[in-house]
Design a protein around this motif. Structure first.
Motif, PDB file in Angstrom:
ATOM      1  N   LYS A 158      51.565  -9.716  46.963  1.00 24.16           N
ATOM      2  CA  LYS A 158      52.306  -8.442  47.564  1.00 24.16           C
ATOM      3  C   LYS A 158      51.862  -6.997  46.748  1.00 24.16           C
ATOM      4  N   LEU A 159      51.961  -7.996  45.338  1.00 27.17           N
ATOM      5  CA  LEU A 159      51.584  -6.274  43.956  1.00 27.17           C
ATOM      6  C   LEU A 159      50.151  -5.988  44.987  1.00 27.17           C
ATOM      7  N   GLY A 160      49.491  -6.383  45.311  1.00 30.82           N
ATOM      8  CA  GLY A 160      47.937  -6.441  45.572  1.00 30.82           C
ATOM      9  C   GLY A 160      47.973  -4.925  46.193  1.00 30.82           C
ATOM     10  N   LYS A 161      49.018  -4.819  47.779  1.00 27.80           N
ATOM     11  CA  LYS A 161      49.189  -3.639  48.292  1.00 27.80           C
ATOM     12  C   LYS A 161      48.848  -2.890  47.922  1.00 27.80           C
ATOM     13  N   LEU A 162      49.222  -2.640  46.604  1.00 28.71           N
ATOM     14  CA  LEU A 162      49.507  -1.407  45.846  1.00 28.71           C
ATOM     15  C   LEU A 162      48.231  -0.712  45.725  1.00 28.71           C
ATOM     16  N   GLU A 163      47.408   0.339  46.060  1.00 28.90           N
ATOM     17  CA  GLU A 163      46.326   0.518  46.005  1.00 28.90           C
ATOM     18  C   GLU A 163      46.080   0.506  44.197  1.00 28.90           C
ATOM     19  N   ALA A 164      44.727  -0.126  43.804  1.00 29.36           N
ATOM     20  CA  ALA A 164      44.013   0.564  42.323  1.00 29.36           C
ATOM     21  C   ALA A 164      45.515   0.157  41.585  1.00 29.36           C
ATOM     22  N   LEU A 165      45.582  -1.124  41.320  1.00 31.50           N
ATOM     23  CA  LEU A 165      46.742  -1.381  41.366  1.00 31.50           C
ATOM     24  C   LEU A 165      45.813  -2.574  40.281  1.00 31.50           C
ATOM     25  N   SER A 166      44.460  -2.984  40.175  1.00 27.20           N
ATOM     26  CA  SER A 166      43.382  -3.547  39.529  1.00 27.20           C
ATOM     27  C   SER A 166      43.403  -3.168  38.098  1.00 27.20           C
ATOM     28  N   SER A 167      42.173  -1.858  38.360  1.00 31.23           N
ATOM     29  CA  SER A 167      41.951  -0.757  38.675  1.00 31.23           C
ATOM     30  C   SER A 167      43.421  -0.133  36.248  1.00 31.23           C
ATOM     31  N   VAL A 168      44.248  -0.234  37.234  1.00 32.58           N
ATOM     32  CA  VAL A 168      45.905   0.158  36.559  1.00 32.58           C
ATOM     33  C   VAL A 168      45.473  -0.729  35.099  1.00 32.58           C
ATOM     34  N   ILE A 169      46.234  -1.848  36.040  1.00 40.34           N
ATOM     35  CA  ILE A 169      46.548  -2.948  35.034  1.00 40.34           C
ATOM     36  C   ILE A 169      45.273  -3.320  33.532  1.00 40.34           C
ATOM     37  N   ALA A 170      44.018  -2.667  33.897  1.00 41.11           N
ATOM     38  CA  ALA A 170      42.744  -3.310  33.046  1.00 41.11           C
ATOM     39  C   ALA A 170      42.772  -2.061  32.005  1.00 41.11           C
ATOM     40  N   LEU A 171      43.208  -0.755  32.375  1.00 44.37           N
ATOM     41  CA  LEU A 171      43.225   0.244  31.541  1.00 44.37           C
ATOM     42  C   LEU A 171      44.815   0.251  30.850  1.00 44.37           C
TER      43      LEU A 171
END
Length: 374
Positions: A158-171
């Motif tokens: 459900k959280l993954g539906k946010l755009e570019a969330l993985s890149s934000v978490i990685a940064l």
């Protein structure tokens, strides 16, 4: 099929260990054997992840992965890449780096080749850690057909539906690692981590190109059958993109093994030979998983491999400051894979039991219908 897939690995092992014994004696034999086992234990999850990509390739490109890919893995990542890292991070000329690598007693600015590579660990760990973290995040945040840890994975989807969330978490993870683990190397860590993120986005983009190519290929094949045209070039480009993706994956997985190998030996040729033998088994195992259809039979294996990748990413980022024993890294990966395999077996048994009950109910219903008619 087992011997056909692992045959070259067995031959390489025998030839490599015999050569190690003849050149370096019993001690060298033991060192090379330990390094090979270290590489296999650290990279088993790599084989599972590779298999998810390799199964989309045809047999020709699977052979390329086992031949050309091995040469890149052994001589590129286990021999040339460490030389390049030392040259760039320590600002040493190629001739000096090669001299340090060939003569374990020589030093430059008071450090041996292995010590220079160890000093480059913050940059290596940041690059590899962020790259692997992105792989884990993009898997765990995406929608999946099967859920292993159901409550956690459904919430993250459900959280993954946010755009570019993985890149934000990685940064954010990179900034925290630079703040708490890097000390005076924060700038180096940040730069290396950003390069790791950019590299992932590029190779992931190539993977996206492959997906588009597959769809175009399927449509074009139907047209080609009607017009008698060949599509070898289209398939070749698509497979080539995946091949590049697999090689970058292997590079990211090999970082900790290459650096950690210097705790066992300072001889670059012993390290290359031992890790090369291990890399050969990982590639053979990857092809074996594909040809046996293991990922289709044991549906949680891919989950376990990605959780192991997430753990390895975290370990790499922590290792910027703290030394993590390689045995810990290997055991964590094996634990996740083993747990996923066990869960898959239990699921298959439940599915088989349900299928058997359904068949019995169907048989009983049929018998009742026949008895009623009589």
């Amino acid at each position: 099929m087992f011997l056909r897939t692992f045959g070259w690995s067995f031959v390489t092992t025998i030839a490599g260990l015999v050569a190690a014994g003849l050149i370096w004696g019993p001690t060298g034999f033991g060192v090379v054997l330990i390094l090979a086992i270290l590489e296999i234990s650290l990279s088993f999850d790599n084989a599972v992840v590779n298999a998810t990509v390799l199964k989309r390739m045809n047999p020709f490109w699977q052979k390329i992965f086992l031949t050309v890919g091995v040469l890149i893995a052994v001589f590129g990542m286990r021999l040339l890449f460490p030389l390049l890292v030392v040259m760039l991070t320590a600002h040493i000329g190629p001739g000096t780096v090669i001299d340090l690598a060939l003569h374990t007693g020589h030093t430059y600015q008071g450090l041996t080749y292995g010590q220079h590579l160890e000093a480059a660990n913050p940059a290596i760990a940041a690059f590899g850690g962020i790259f692997l973290l992105m792989i884990f995040l993009d898997f765990i945040l995406a929608e999946k057909d099967y859920h292993w840890l159901r409550p956690i994975e459904r919430t993250l989807e459900k959280l993954g539906k946010l755009e570019a969330l993985s890149s934000v978490i990685a940064l954010v993870s990179l900034v925290l690692a630079a703040r708490f683990f890097a000390g005076d190397r924060a700038e180096t860590v940040l730069l290396a981590g950003v390069l790791g993120l950019v590299t992932y986005l590029v190779v992931n983009g190539l993977s996206g190109v492959f997906e588009s190519s597959v769809e175009a290929e399927e449509e074009a094949e139907e047209e080609a059958e009607r017009e008698g045209r060949s599509l070898v070039q289209v398939a070749g480009k698509a497979a080539f993109f995946l091949f590049l993706y697999l090689e970058v994956l292997d590079a990211s997985f090999s970082f900790d093994g290459v650096v950690g190998a210097f705790a066992i030996s300072n001889d670059i040729f012993q390290i290359t030979l031992g890790l090369g033998i291990g890399a050969m088994y990982i590639r053979s195992l990857t092809v074996f998983l594909v040809r046996k259809g293991t990922l289709d039979d044991y549906v949680y294996l891919e989950h376990g491999a990605h959780y192991a990748i997430g753990a390895l990413a975290a370990i790499l980022l922590v290792s910027i400051e703290y030394k993590i024993p390689e045995i810990v890294t290997g055991l964590i990966g094996v634990a996740f894979i083993g747990a996923a395999l066990g869960s898959s077996v239990l699921r298959n048994r439940r599915q088989a039991a349900l299928g058997s009950l359904a068949a019995q109910d169907s048989s009983s219903s049929s018998s009742s219908s026949v008895g009623t008619r009589h």
